[in-house]
Design a protein around this motif. Structure first.
Motif, short mmCIF file in Angstrom:
data_model
loop_
_atom_site.label_atom_id
_atom_site.label_comp_id
_atom_site.label_asym_id
_atom_site.label_seq_id
_atom_site.Cartn_x
_atom_site.Cartn_y
_atom_site.Cartn_z
N GLY A 1 0.99 -1.28 -0.05
CA GLY A 1 0.14 -0.13 -0.23
C GLY A 1 0.86 1.33 -0.04
N ASP A 2 1.84 1.24 0.73
CA ASP A 2 2.76 2.58 0.79
C ASP A 2 3.40 2.55 -0.71
N ASP A 3 3.90 1.51 -0.94
CA ASP A 3 4.70 1.66 -2.47
C ASP A 3 3.58 2.03 -3.36
N LEU A 4 2.48 1.70 -3.58
CA LEU A 4 1.44 2.13 -4.55
C LEU A 4 1.13 3.51 -4.19
N ARG A 5 0.91 3.98 -2.88
CA ARG A 5 0.75 5.51 -2.78
C ARG A 5 1.98 6.24 -3.16
N ALA A 6 3.22 5.89 -2.91
CA ALA A 6 4.13 6.58 -3.49
C ALA A 6 4.36 6.77 -4.85
N TRP A 7 4.04 5.65 -5.41
CA TRP A 7 3.93 5.53 -7.00
C TRP A 7 2.87 6.42 -7.51
N VAL A 8 1.63 6.51 -6.94
CA VAL A 8 0.57 7.50 -7.44
C VAL A 8 1.06 8.83 -6.95
N GLN A 9 1.69 9.21 -5.98
CA GLN A 9 2.06 10.68 -5.67
C GLN A 9 3.07 11.10 -6.50
N ALA A 10 4.04 10.12 -6.94
CA ALA A 10 5.19 10.44 -8.03
C ALA A 10 4.88 10.80 -9.39
N LEU A 11 3.44 10.10 -9.68
CA LEU A 11 3.11 9.90 -11.16
C LEU A 11 3.07 11.31 -11.86
N PRO A 12 2.22 12.37 -11.40
CA PRO A 12 2.27 13.56 -12.00
C PRO A 12 3.66 14.28 -12.41
N ALA A 13 4.68 14.05 -11.43
CA ALA A 13 5.96 14.58 -11.85
C ALA A 13 6.57 13.89 -12.86
N ARG A 14 6.42 12.48 -12.84
CA ARG A 14 7.10 11.57 -13.95
C ARG A 14 6.31 12.08 -15.23
N LEU A 15 5.17 12.06 -15.23
CA LEU A 15 4.38 12.44 -16.49
C LEU A 15 4.88 13.84 -16.98
N ALA A 16 5.01 14.69 -16.21
CA ALA A 16 5.48 15.93 -16.57
C ALA A 16 6.81 16.12 -17.32
N VAL A 17 7.70 15.42 -16.55
CA VAL A 17 8.83 15.14 -17.37
C VAL A 17 8.99 14.46 -18.68
N TYR A 18 8.03 13.17 -18.71
CA TYR A 18 7.95 12.52 -19.74
C TYR A 18 7.43 13.20 -20.95
N PHE A 19 6.39 13.91 -20.84
CA PHE A 19 5.63 14.55 -21.92
C PHE A 19 6.04 16.11 -22.06
#
Length: 121
Positions: free
Chosen positions: A3-21
């Motif tokens: 659950g903690d890993d999933l929460r961290a992954w979801v929280q980091a998703l917007p920043a990763r998507l911004a860098v990716y796109f």
């Protein structure tokens, strides 16, 4: 994934998507070489090492990204100087004036154009 890993992954998703796109600045950044792009497809942090997604990314690079990148870079190089563009135009017109010119267009360029149109449209 806990659950903690999933929460961290979801929280980091917007920043990763911004860098990716976010596209590179074409005025200030040099484009990566084809070898650097190949290495990114093989070993980059865009996905886990191995697995189906990595294999699909490597296949996409080999079948689409690499040929399009190489062709685009040659078009860019030719168009950067008027004399290069003029030389290519003169060579093109000379080839068309030969008996092989119409054959080249009909059997070499039209199939490639058709495939690229099918692929991208």
């Amino acid at each position: 994934m806990s659950g903690d890993d999933l929460r961290a992954w979801v929280q980091a998703l917007p920043a990763r998507l911004a860098v990716y796109f976010t596209p590179p600045s074409v005025l200030t950044e040099r484009p990566p070489s084809v070898f650097q792009l190949r290495d990114y497809a093989r070993y980059g942090t865009w996905t886990y090492s191995g697995g189906l997604v990595r294999r699909l990314g490597i296949g996409w690079f080999a079948m689409v990204a690499m040929p399009v990148t190489i062709a685009s870079r040659y078009v860019e190089w030719i168009s950067q100087r008027f004399t290069r563009t003029l030389a290519v135009f003169v060579i093109w017109r000379l080839v068309l004036a030969t008996p092989a010119g119409p054959w080249l267009i009909e059997y070499a360029l039209h199939p490639v154009q058709g495939f690229l149109s099918w692929l991208f449209l």
